[in-house]
Design an enzyme around this catalytic site. Sequence first.
Site, PDB file in Angstrom:
ATOM      1  N   ASN A 156     -11.048  -2.661  -5.379  1.00 13.87           N
ATOM      2  CA  ASN A 156     -10.280  -2.062  -6.335  1.00 13.87           C
ATOM      3  C   ASN A 156     -10.637  -1.503  -7.582  1.00 13.87           C
ATOM      4  O   ASN A 156     -10.771  -0.416  -7.845  1.00 13.87           O
ATOM      5  CB  ASN A 156      -8.356  -2.168  -6.670  1.00 13.87           C
ATOM      6  CG  ASN A 156      -8.284  -1.281  -5.267  1.00 13.87           C
ATOM      7  OD1 ASN A 156      -6.731  -2.945  -5.060  1.00 13.87           O
ATOM      8  ND2 ASN A 156      -7.729  -1.169  -4.669  1.00 13.87           N
ATOM      9  N   ASP A 209       0.832  -0.904  -0.146  1.00 17.33           N
ATOM     10  CA  ASP A 209       0.059   0.045  -0.129  1.00 17.33           C
ATOM     11  C   ASP A 209       0.470   1.273   0.095  1.00 17.33           C
ATOM     12  O   ASP A 209       2.053   0.970  -0.018  1.00 17.33           O
ATOM     13  CB  ASP A 209      -0.993   0.075   1.102  1.00 17.33           C
ATOM     14  CG  ASP A 209      -2.368   1.094   0.800  1.00 17.33           C
ATOM     15  OD1 ASP A 209      -1.940   1.383   0.170  1.00 17.33           O
ATOM     16  OD2 ASP A 209      -2.556   0.656   2.018  1.00 17.33           O
TER      17      ASP A 209
END
Length: 246
Positions: free
Chosen positions: A69, A21
């Site tokens: 996502n 991330d």
Amino acid sequence: MGIKEKIDLERLPKHIAIIMDGNGRWAKQKGKMRIFGHQNGVRAVRETTEAAAEIGVKYLTLYAFSTENWNRPRLEINALMELLVGTISKEKKTLNENNIRLQAIGDLQSLPKKCYNELLNAIDETSTNNRMTLVLALSYSSRWELAEATRKIALDVAQKKILPEQINEETINNYLTTYGMPEPELLIRTSGEHRISNFLLWQIAYAELYFTSKLWPDFGKEDLYEAIVDYQQRERRFGMVSEQLK
Ligand code: IPE
Ligand code: IPE
Ligand code: MG
């Protein structure tokens, strides 16, 4: 003594999972588009994979694209998929040279066709490698996986292949996309976020969690080794008391 030498090779985690991330923030800090961060994240993937294989980790699972996502701007999704196709085809040779097998978990059929084909091809062409397995979680989420597993179990019950009273934890393991893999003992998340974001919920029941504020494109070998050293300093009690472990 370098950080690598501090690792006890006899007590390595067999399986490390990473929530990669911070690509977007990394790019933003440099005044660039988010995709620039993703492009630079590939270097970190390469380095981390190499680092894990080098010391003898058997499974490395990387969360590359979550079910959620898909809700990102179309432009970013397309760029990510392009990057994925390009990277997989480019890295295939390196994977083979390093004896690394590629696998993928997630709703792979939801990927663009080109991406899906490239992925299956790389999985196929690396299938006999046995030094380490690199697992890419793509269009993956744990709730999706658990719902899928439940549906498949229900189907097998309906067809009398299994009886409801036979269902136990092992049955569930066998219907997950991670079937046959050891559970991750260590889960790493970069970028300072302290959450799991729908990743391997069942499998990480007893994993050690490690959070670092480093953004993914800045993550490297030393960072992986540091996480492993930290992991090795912990006492994993599995519900018991300290004295029982001696
Ligand atoms: C992680 O970086 C990569 C993917 C989720 C594909 P992000 O894109 O989430 O970066 P941040 O969290 O916005 O910085
Ligand atoms: C988790 O990162 C998914 C991947 C690393 C692929 P996100 O950046 O999408 O997670 P949230 O939305 O901040 O929880
Ligand atoms: Mg993020």
